[in-house]
Design a protein around this motif. Structure first.
Motif, PDB file in Angstrom:
ATOM      1  N   GLY A   1     -45.738  -9.177 -28.577  1.00  0.00           N
ATOM      2  CA  GLY A   1     -45.345  -8.487 -27.340  1.00  0.00           C
ATOM      3  C   GLY A   1     -43.843  -8.262 -27.275  1.00  0.00           C
ATOM      4  O   GLY A   1     -43.377  -7.202 -26.832  1.00  0.00           O
ATOM      5  N   PHE A   2     -43.077  -9.235 -27.750  1.00  0.00           N
ATOM      6  CA  PHE A   2     -41.620  -9.095 -27.773  1.00  0.00           C
ATOM      7  C   PHE A   2     -41.211  -7.958 -28.707  1.00  0.00           C
ATOM      8  O   PHE A   2     -40.341  -7.143 -28.376  1.00  0.00           O
ATOM      9  CB  PHE A   2     -40.963 -10.408 -28.200  1.00  0.00           C
ATOM     10  CG  PHE A   2     -39.470 -10.352 -28.216  1.00  0.00           C
ATOM     11  CD1 PHE A   2     -38.746 -10.457 -27.042  1.00  0.00           C
ATOM     12  CD2 PHE A   2     -38.784 -10.173 -29.403  1.00  0.00           C
ATOM     13  CE1 PHE A   2     -37.362 -10.394 -27.046  1.00  0.00           C
ATOM     14  CE2 PHE A   2     -37.403 -10.106 -29.420  1.00  0.00           C
ATOM     15  CZ  PHE A   2     -36.694 -10.219 -28.240  1.00  0.00           C
ATOM     16  N   ALA A   3     -41.842  -7.908 -29.882  1.00  0.00           N
ATOM     17  CA  ALA A   3     -41.516  -6.848 -30.850  1.00  0.00           C
ATOM     18  C   ALA A   3     -41.885  -5.472 -30.291  1.00  0.00           C
ATOM     19  O   ALA A   3     -41.130  -4.504 -30.458  1.00  0.00           O
ATOM     20  CB  ALA A   3     -42.234  -7.099 -32.169  1.00  0.00           C
ATOM     21  N   VAL A   4     -43.010  -5.380 -29.608  1.00  0.00           N
ATOM     22  CA  VAL A   4     -43.403  -4.108 -28.994  1.00  0.00           C
ATOM     23  C   VAL A   4     -42.400  -3.715 -27.909  1.00  0.00           C
ATOM     24  O   VAL A   4     -42.003  -2.553 -27.799  1.00  0.00           O
ATOM     25  CB  VAL A   4     -44.848  -4.189 -28.432  1.00  0.00           C
ATOM     26  CG1 VAL A   4     -45.160  -3.004 -27.536  1.00  0.00           C
ATOM     27  CG2 VAL A   4     -45.851  -4.298 -29.566  1.00  0.00           C
ATOM     28  N   ALA A   5     -41.973  -4.697 -27.115  1.00  0.00           N
ATOM     29  CA  ALA A   5     -40.975  -4.422 -26.072  1.00  0.00           C
ATOM     30  C   ALA A   5     -39.661  -3.943 -26.691  1.00  0.00           C
ATOM     31  O   ALA A   5     -39.034  -3.006 -26.180  1.00  0.00           O
ATOM     32  CB  ALA A   5     -40.743  -5.666 -25.223  1.00  0.00           C
ATOM     33  N   LEU A   6     -39.236  -4.580 -27.795  1.00  0.00           N
ATOM     34  CA  LEU A   6     -38.031  -4.120 -28.497  1.00  0.00           C
ATOM     35  C   LEU A   6     -38.177  -2.658 -28.912  1.00  0.00           C
ATOM     36  O   LEU A   6     -37.266  -1.853 -28.710  1.00  0.00           O
ATOM     37  CB  LEU A   6     -37.797  -4.946 -29.759  1.00  0.00           C
ATOM     38  CG  LEU A   6     -37.007  -6.224 -29.676  1.00  0.00           C
ATOM     39  CD1 LEU A   6     -36.912  -6.870 -31.056  1.00  0.00           C
ATOM     40  CD2 LEU A   6     -35.645  -6.008 -29.109  1.00  0.00           C
ATOM     41  N   TYR A   7     -39.315  -2.353 -29.502  1.00  0.00           N
ATOM     42  CA  TYR A   7     -39.558  -0.985 -29.965  1.00  0.00           C
ATOM     43  C   TYR A   7     -39.515   0.009 -28.807  1.00  0.00           C
ATOM     44  O   TYR A   7     -38.844   1.039 -28.884  1.00  0.00           O
ATOM     45  CB  TYR A   7     -40.902  -0.907 -30.694  1.00  0.00           C
ATOM     46  CG  TYR A   7     -41.246   0.493 -31.116  1.00  0.00           C
ATOM     47  CD1 TYR A   7     -40.622   1.074 -32.205  1.00  0.00           C
ATOM     48  CD2 TYR A   7     -42.170   1.245 -30.407  1.00  0.00           C
ATOM     49  CE1 TYR A   7     -40.920   2.376 -32.581  1.00  0.00           C
ATOM     50  CE2 TYR A   7     -42.482   2.542 -30.783  1.00  0.00           C
ATOM     51  CZ  TYR A   7     -41.847   3.099 -31.867  1.00  0.00           C
ATOM     52  OH  TYR A   7     -42.135   4.384 -32.239  1.00  0.00           O
ATOM     53  N   LEU A   8     -40.233  -0.299 -27.742  1.00  0.00           N
ATOM     54  CA  LEU A   8     -40.298   0.632 -26.612  1.00  0.00           C
ATOM     55  C   LEU A   8     -38.935   0.820 -25.948  1.00  0.00           C
ATOM     56  O   LEU A   8     -38.540   1.944 -25.635  1.00  0.00           O
ATOM     57  CB  LEU A   8     -41.332   0.151 -25.592  1.00  0.00           C
ATOM     58  CG  LEU A   8     -42.792   0.204 -26.050  1.00  0.00           C
ATOM     59  CD1 LEU A   8     -43.698  -0.425 -25.001  1.00  0.00           C
ATOM     60  CD2 LEU A   8     -43.213   1.619 -26.367  1.00  0.00           C
TER      61      LEU A   8
ATOM     62  N   ILE B   1     -37.248   4.550 -25.439  1.00  0.00           N
ATOM     63  CA  ILE B   1     -36.516   4.879 -24.214  1.00  0.00           C
ATOM     64  C   ILE B   1     -35.074   5.290 -24.499  1.00  0.00           C
ATOM     65  O   ILE B   1     -34.620   6.346 -24.067  1.00  0.00           O
ATOM     66  CB  ILE B   1     -36.575   3.708 -23.213  1.00  0.00           C
ATOM     67  CG1 ILE B   1     -38.028   3.458 -22.774  1.00  0.00           C
ATOM     68  CG2 ILE B   1     -35.685   3.988 -22.008  1.00  0.00           C
ATOM     69  CD1 ILE B   1     -38.212   2.214 -21.929  1.00  0.00           C
ATOM     70  N   PHE B   2     -34.336   4.436 -25.225  1.00  0.00           N
ATOM     71  CA  PHE B   2     -32.908   4.707 -25.436  1.00  0.00           C
ATOM     72  C   PHE B   2     -32.609   5.453 -26.736  1.00  0.00           C
ATOM     73  O   PHE B   2     -31.463   5.805 -26.987  1.00  0.00           O
ATOM     74  CB  PHE B   2     -32.111   3.405 -25.403  1.00  0.00           C
ATOM     75  CG  PHE B   2     -32.048   2.786 -24.047  1.00  0.00           C
ATOM     76  CD1 PHE B   2     -31.438   3.422 -22.982  1.00  0.00           C
ATOM     77  CD2 PHE B   2     -32.634   1.544 -23.819  1.00  0.00           C
ATOM     78  CE1 PHE B   2     -31.386   2.849 -21.731  1.00  0.00           C
ATOM     79  CE2 PHE B   2     -32.593   0.968 -22.560  1.00  0.00           C
ATOM     80  CZ  PHE B   2     -31.974   1.613 -21.521  1.00  0.00           C
TER      81      PHE B   2
END
Length: 170
Positions: A141-148, A153-154
């Motif tokens: 989940g952390f890796a997915v959040a990093l990706y997103l 987004i940025f």
């Protein structure tokens, strides 16, 4: 092996003093004076380095003063100086630093996403006491959040390894 508070204070004061000295030396190479157009490039780092050296000297003197007081207290029948880092804490610190080093190596070779999944999973499982499936979910989940956050987004690309192209992540 036990590291006493006094030795930790000495080491910290010397290390921060050397860091300040490095800043002062670097600033003198850039120029630390004031010109017609304003301060030279080394002006701010020079004075920060001097402040750091001064604070380090203050802490060094304070460490010696407190150490002398503690030794006088022991001579008078008091308790010995409290340890800063005993064997158990040193072992935990060694495990933490080893995991951090492994994270850096894996990130440089396999990319930030693989490194993050492995590090977060290991930390949650071994140090946090979570069950392995939950720890793996948190890491993923952390890796997915990093990706997103960064990539989607940025639009900031992060370090990728050999696995991401196989998954279609450029």
């Amino acid at each position: 092996m036990t590291v006493k508070v006094f030795h930790a204070e000495l080491g910290t004061a010397v290390a921060t003093g050397l860091l300040g000295l490095a800043g002062v030396i670097g600033a003198t190479e850039l120029g630390y004076g004031w010109e017609e157009s304003g301060p030279q490039a080394g002006y701010f780092p020079f004075y920060v380095g001097l402040i750091l050296i001064g604070a380090s000297l203050w802490n060094l003197v304070a460490a010696f003063v407190h150490h002398r007081q503690a030794m006088a207290h022991v001579a008078g029948g008091g308790d010995a100086e409290e340890p800063f880092l005993d064997r158990e804490r040193a072992g935990r610190l060694g495990i933490f630093l080893s995991a951090l080093l492994a994270f850096v190596v894996v990130t440089l070779t396999m990319g930030i996403y693989v490194g993050s999944i492995l590090y977060i999973t290991w930390s949650a499982w071994r140090q946090g006491g979570y069950r392995l499936p939950l720890a793996l979910g948190v890491g993923a989940g952390f890796a997915v959040a990093l990706y997103l956050i960064f990539e989607v987004i940025f639009k900031i690309p992060l370090l990728k390894g050999p696995i991401e192209p196989l998954l279609g992540i450029y």
